[in-house]
Write an enzyme that holds these catalytic residues in place. Structure first.
Site, PDB file in Angstrom:
ATOM      1  N   ALA A  47       0.892  -0.899  -0.329  1.00  0.00           N
ATOM      2  CA  ALA A  47      -0.147   0.385   0.107  1.00  0.00           C
ATOM      3  C   ALA A  47       0.405   1.383  -0.119  1.00  0.00           C
ATOM      4  O   ALA A  47       1.833   1.357   0.289  1.00  0.00           O
ATOM      5  CB  ALA A  47      -1.055  -0.165   1.549  1.00  0.00           C
TER       6      ALA A  47
ATOM      7  N   GLY B  83       1.394  -5.665   1.936  1.00  0.00           N
ATOM      8  CA  GLY B  83       0.486  -6.464   1.353  1.00  0.00           C
ATOM      9  C   GLY B  83       0.454  -7.051   0.009  1.00  0.00           C
ATOM     10  O   GLY B  83      -0.271  -7.973  -0.516  1.00  0.00           O
TER      11      GLY B  83
ATOM     12  N   GLU C 107       1.159 -10.115   1.343  1.00  0.00           N
ATOM     13  CA  GLU C 107       0.088 -10.730   1.892  1.00  0.00           C
ATOM     14  C   GLU C 107      -0.881 -11.464   0.568  1.00  0.00           C
ATOM     15  O   GLU C 107      -1.074 -12.361   0.739  1.00  0.00           O
ATOM     16  CB  GLU C 107      -0.273 -10.024   2.736  1.00  0.00           C
ATOM     17  CG  GLU C 107       0.088  -9.519   4.548  1.00  0.00           C
ATOM     18  CD  GLU C 107      -0.435  -8.554   4.889  1.00  0.00           C
ATOM     19  OE1 GLU C 107      -0.946  -9.053   6.288  1.00  0.00           O
ATOM     20  OE2 GLU C 107      -0.549  -7.329   4.456  1.00  0.00           O
TER      21      GLU C 107
ATOM     22  N   GLU D 259       5.906  -3.244   6.751  1.00  0.00           N
ATOM     23  CA  GLU D 259       5.254  -1.444   7.371  1.00  0.00           C
ATOM     24  C   GLU D 259       5.338  -1.879   8.699  1.00  0.00           C
ATOM     25  O   GLU D 259       5.257  -0.588   9.770  1.00  0.00           O
ATOM     26  CB  GLU D 259       3.894  -1.434   6.869  1.00  0.00           C
ATOM     27  CG  GLU D 259       3.410  -2.841   6.951  1.00  0.00           C
ATOM     28  CD  GLU D 259       3.117  -3.802   6.351  1.00  0.00           C
ATOM     29  OE1 GLU D 259       2.450  -4.532   6.454  1.00  0.00           O
ATOM     30  OE2 GLU D 259       4.760  -4.172   5.397  1.00  0.00           O
TER      31      GLU D 259
END
Length: 165
Positions: free
Chosen positions: A37, A78, A81, A101
């Site tokens: 992100a 992400g 992920e 992050e």
């Protein structure tokens, strides 16, 4: 971004609904899987609701068709992920992955903190989750984060794996 998440959801739903599609390969472009992100978007007003990355990762994981992540360059936050939601992962030898992050005080929000320990065990996952370090592809293979490391075109290797499974 919302646009990428929406496109990923639309593509997954089309692939799952199409009987001619036997497997799914997820890749990035321009030599990168995904940097995750854009943190600048965290402070922007939420104009679009209903689609979040965690639900997309779960959609990938629940697919009855094998999903293969073709990781080139980086798979951070992400992006990692999304790859963890895939049934198989192939990485280019120069790829790196991680959950950086956490170095900003943010917890991974798309269930990476659950999927990574299931995949590689709690001690190794805790190291990656808490430090935010970038794991090189060869180490990721040893840990079990990826199924294969290649020096060739990662997408073509992912398609071959998808055809085998």
């Amino acid at each position: 971004s919302f646009t990428v998440i929406q496109a990923l959801e639309d593509g997954l739903k089309r692939a799952d609904a199409d009987p001619s599609v036997k497997a799914i390969v997820i890749c990035g472009e321009n030599g990168k899987f995904s940097a995750g992100a854009d943190i600048r978007g965290f402070s922007a007003p939420q104009q679009r609701r209903g689609v979040d990355l965690a639900s997309i990762v779960s959609l990938i994981e629940r697919s009855e068709k094998p999903a293969v992540a073709a990781i080139e360059g980086i798979a951070f936050g992400g992006g990692l992920e999304v790859a963890l939601g895939c049934h198989y992962r192939i990485a280019h030898v120069q790829a790196r992955m991680g959950l950086p992050e956490v170095t900003l005080g943010l917890l991974p929000g798309a269930e990476g903190t659950q999927r990574l320990p299931r995949l590689i065990g709690i001690p190794a996952a805790l190291d990656i989750i808490t430090t935010g370090r970038h794991v090189p592809a060869t180490e990721a293979l040893k840990l079990g984060m990826v199924d294969e490391v290649v020096e060739e075109n990662t997408v073509e290797a992912a398609i071959r794996l998808a055809n085998r499974v």
